[in-house]
Design a protein around this motif. Structure first.
Motif, PDB file in Angstrom:
ATOM      1  N   TYR A 184       0.826  -1.208   0.000  1.00 15.23           N
ATOM      2  CA  TYR A 184       0.000   0.000   0.000  1.00 15.23           C
ATOM      3  C   TYR A 184       0.859   1.256   0.000  1.00 15.23           C
ATOM      4  CZ  TYR A 184      -2.922   3.785   1.729  1.00 15.23           C
ATOM      5  OH  TYR A 184      -3.540   4.998   1.887  1.00 15.23           O
ATOM      6  N   ARG A 185       1.908   1.286   0.795  1.00 11.06           N
ATOM      7  CA  ARG A 185       2.762   2.466   0.884  1.00 11.06           C
ATOM      8  C   ARG A 185       3.491   2.740  -0.427  1.00 11.06           C
ATOM      9  NH1 ARG A 185       0.619   5.961   3.668  1.00 11.06           N
ATOM     10  NH2 ARG A 185       0.305   5.467   5.849  1.00 11.06           N
ATOM     11  N   ARG A 186       3.752   1.714  -1.184  1.00 14.87           N
ATOM     12  CA  ARG A 186       4.466   1.896  -2.453  1.00 14.87           C
ATOM     13  C   ARG A 186       3.525   2.086  -3.631  1.00 14.87           C
ATOM     14  NH1 ARG A 186       7.237   0.161   1.224  1.00 14.87           N
ATOM     15  NH2 ARG A 186       9.500   0.267   1.337  1.00 14.87           N
ATOM     16  N   ARG A 187       2.343   1.524  -3.558  1.00 17.20           N
ATOM     17  CA  ARG A 187       1.394   1.654  -4.667  1.00 17.20           C
ATOM     18  C   ARG A 187       0.000   1.984  -4.143  1.00 17.20           C
ATOM     19  NH1 ARG A 187       3.364  -0.720  -9.335  1.00 17.20           N
ATOM     20  NH2 ARG A 187       1.659   0.428 -10.320  1.00 17.20           N
ATOM     21  N   PRO A 188      -0.180   3.129  -3.487  1.00 18.01           N
ATOM     22  CA  PRO A 188      -1.503   3.463  -2.939  1.00 18.01           C
ATOM     23  C   PRO A 188      -2.579   3.600  -4.009  1.00 18.01           C
ATOM     24  CG  PRO A 188      -0.059   5.374  -2.896  1.00 18.01           C
ATOM     25  CD  PRO A 188       0.804   4.208  -3.255  1.00 18.01           C
ATOM     26  N   GLU A 189      -2.152   3.864  -5.252  1.00 18.70           N
ATOM     27  CA  GLU A 189      -3.146   4.023  -6.317  1.00 18.70           C
ATOM     28  C   GLU A 189      -3.847   2.716  -6.659  1.00 18.70           C
ATOM     29  OE1 GLU A 189       0.704   2.875  -8.339  1.00 18.70           O
ATOM     30  OE2 GLU A 189       0.092   4.186  -6.697  1.00 18.70           O
ATOM     31  N   LYS A 190      -3.328   1.593  -6.159  1.00 15.66           N
ATOM     32  CA  LYS A 190      -3.980   0.308  -6.424  1.00 15.66           C
ATOM     33  C   LYS A 190      -5.251   0.108  -5.583  1.00 15.66           C
ATOM     34  CE  LYS A 190      -0.377  -2.700  -8.268  1.00 15.66           C
ATOM     35  NZ  LYS A 190      -1.205  -3.151  -9.394  1.00 15.66           N
ATOM     36  N   VAL A 191      -5.433   0.927  -4.547  1.00 14.50           N
ATOM     37  CA  VAL A 191      -6.666   0.830  -3.769  1.00 14.50           C
ATOM     38  C   VAL A 191      -7.842   1.182  -4.664  1.00 14.50           C
ATOM     39  CG1 VAL A 191      -7.991   1.826  -1.880  1.00 14.50           C
ATOM     40  CG2 VAL A 191      -5.564   1.329  -1.564  1.00 14.50           C
ATOM     41  N   GLY A 192      -8.809   0.314  -4.701  1.00 16.90           N
ATOM     42  CA  GLY A 192      -9.962   0.511  -5.565  1.00 16.90           C
ATOM     43  C   GLY A 192      -9.954  -0.381  -6.788  1.00 16.90           C
ATOM     44  N   THR A 193      -8.871  -1.143  -6.949  1.00 23.60           N
ATOM     45  CA  THR A 193      -8.792  -2.063  -8.088  1.00 23.60           C
ATOM     46  C   THR A 193      -9.164  -3.493  -7.704  1.00 23.60           C
ATOM     47  OG1 THR A 193      -6.463  -2.662  -7.704  1.00 23.60           O
ATOM     48  CG2 THR A 193      -6.890  -0.695  -9.051  1.00 23.60           C
ATOM     49  N   GLY A 194      -9.208  -3.779  -6.393  1.00 23.24           N
ATOM     50  CA  GLY A 194      -9.454  -5.144  -5.925  1.00 23.24           C
ATOM     51  C   GLY A 194      -8.185  -5.913  -5.643  1.00 23.24           C
ATOM     52  N   PHE A 195      -7.023  -5.284  -5.916  1.00 22.21           N
ATOM     53  CA  PHE A 195      -5.752  -5.986  -5.728  1.00 22.21           C
ATOM     54  C   PHE A 195      -5.517  -6.359  -4.275  1.00 22.21           C
ATOM     55  CE2 PHE A 195      -1.262  -5.841  -4.559  1.00 22.21           C
ATOM     56  CZ  PHE A 195      -0.744  -6.821  -5.382  1.00 22.21           C
ATOM     57  N   PHE A 196      -5.730  -5.428  -3.349  1.00 24.12           N
ATOM     58  CA  PHE A 196      -5.456  -5.700  -1.935  1.00 24.12           C
ATOM     59  C   PHE A 196      -6.452  -6.705  -1.355  1.00 24.12           C
ATOM     60  CE2 PHE A 196      -3.440  -1.588  -2.620  1.00 24.12           C
ATOM     61  CZ  PHE A 196      -2.187  -1.812  -2.060  1.00 24.12           C
ATOM     62  N   PHE A 197      -7.680  -6.644  -1.810  1.00 24.76           N
ATOM     63  CA  PHE A 197      -8.672  -7.628  -1.400  1.00 24.76           C
ATOM     64  C   PHE A 197      -8.228  -9.024  -1.838  1.00 24.76           C
ATOM     65  CE2 PHE A 197     -12.725  -9.867  -2.520  1.00 24.76           C
ATOM     66  CZ  PHE A 197     -13.173 -10.077  -1.231  1.00 24.76           C
ATOM     67  N   GLY A 198      -7.792  -9.142  -3.072  1.00 22.70           N
ATOM     68  CA  GLY A 198      -7.322 -10.428  -3.575  1.00 22.70           C
ATOM     69  C   GLY A 198      -6.066 -10.896  -2.871  1.00 22.70           C
ATOM     70  N   LEU A 199      -5.139  -9.960  -2.598  1.00 24.14           N
ATOM     71  CA  LEU A 199      -3.903 -10.314  -1.897  1.00 24.14           C
ATOM     72  C   LEU A 199      -4.213 -10.862  -0.511  1.00 24.14           C
ATOM     73  CD1 LEU A 199      -0.755 -10.197  -1.788  1.00 24.14           C
ATOM     74  CD2 LEU A 199      -1.015  -7.901  -0.790  1.00 24.14           C
ATOM     75  N   CYS A 200      -5.122 -10.214   0.194  1.00 21.77           N
ATOM     76  CA  CYS A 200      -5.487 -10.645   1.542  1.00 21.77           C
ATOM     77  C   CYS A 200      -6.097 -12.049   1.520  1.00 21.77           C
ATOM     78  CB  CYS A 200      -6.464  -9.642   2.154  1.00 21.77           C
ATOM     79  SG  CYS A 200      -7.081 -10.082   3.792  1.00 21.77           S
ATOM     80  N   LEU A 201      -7.067 -12.273   0.653  1.00 30.00           N
ATOM     81  CA  LEU A 201      -7.696 -13.590   0.571  1.00 30.00           C
ATOM     82  C   LEU A 201      -6.681 -14.669   0.208  1.00 30.00           C
ATOM     83  CD1 LEU A 201     -11.090 -12.938  -1.294  1.00 30.00           C
ATOM     84  CD2 LEU A 201     -10.720 -13.279   1.154  1.00 30.00           C
TER      85      LEU A 201
END
Length: 280
Positions: free
Chosen positions: A209-226
């Protein structure tokens, strides 16, 4: 080397503290600490992303109810449907933290049985309802919650450790725990394995998140967590004993079978998130 000297004898008091007649259990305390940390983290994310402050507090309420209801129903329906669906009394026990005693009286027990897979499903439904009401983007909300979720998951597993539940198989590894409430055999501390893994996953998600905050809203972090959480869960399950007898006849235990769809969903969301970012 005599590994028996390194084994940890584990039998903590389930009660953290009492106020009058009300006893506060370590399990409940761990849940609350985990939720509080997630609250602080997501509030910080909302502020950084300039989402209106008045939209934040309803989010916490939705998440709390979604996780609690989903986790409770998940345990009752995935692991003990034969008991909880067998009578109206047991259905009441499914929804309320009470148990009917043999003499006909009711006893407050707290919710004895919460399933993480059910909690995840409940959370996803709650977030969908929250987004319908507030009009905040679903993917943005899912990604923000996903960044904080491993912290809560870590503390929930520490609560399981304090309860000496979801124990591991008998082993001779030097870091084995002897769960005195269960027996004298040294066992894998499966709860601790998961707690450590989830703690690490939080920092992985935060680093991204700190390096690519613009990815929030794409579903990437949700997928990474799962993907991270349920892949770890799948493999750590090999160190645990089955929670209910019917799992003995399954090729994989219930925790593993329920993890597979979440892993597939997680990978799909990561791929979707990366492609969506690439197309911008």
């Amino acid at each position: 080397m005599n590994y028996e000297l390194l084994y940890i004898n584990w039998n903590p008091n389930e009660i953290a503290f009492s106020i009058g007649w009300f006893a506060f259990r370590w399990y409940s305390l761990c849940w609350l600490v985990g939720l509080l940390l997630a609250y602080i983290i997501v509030k910080k994310l909302y502020k950084e992303q300039k989402i209106k402050e008045e939209l934040f507090d309803p989010l916490f309420i939705y998440c709390f109810l979604g996780i609690l209801i989903g986790a409770r129903l998940g345990h009752c329906l995935f692991y003990e449907p034969g008991y909880f669906l067998s009578s109206s009394t047991h259905i009441i026990e499914m929804f309320l933290p009470i148990h009917k005693m043999l003499d006909g009286s009711w006893k407050f027990t707290g919710y004895e049985g919460l399933a993480s897979h059910g909690g995840t499903l409940g959370l996803m439904i709650a977030l969908w309802l929250y987004c319908r009401r507030t009009k905040v983007g679903l993917w943005q909300v899912l990604d923000n919650i996903a960044i904080a979720t491993p912290v809560t998951a870590c503390f929930i597993r520490l609560g399981n450790l304090m309860n000496s539940e979801i124990i591991g198989k008998v082993t001779d590894v030097p870091w084995a725990f002897i769960f005195e409430r269960v027996g004298p055999e040294p066992r894998h501390p499966g709860q601790l394995y998961e707690a450590i893994a989830y703690f690490i996953f939080f920092f992985i998600g935060w680093w991204f998140y700190r390096r690519r905050p613009e990815k929030v809203g794409t579903g990437f972090f949700f997928g990474l967590c799962l993907t991270l959480i349920f892949t770890a869960r799948f493999f750590i399950e090999f160190t645990k004993i089955n929670q209910v007898d019917f799992e003995n006849s399954l090729p994989l235990d219930m925790g593993q079978l329920l993890s597979i769809p979440f892993i597939i969903l997680g990978v799909g969301c990561m791929v979707y998130g990366m492609r969506k970012k690439t197309q911008k």
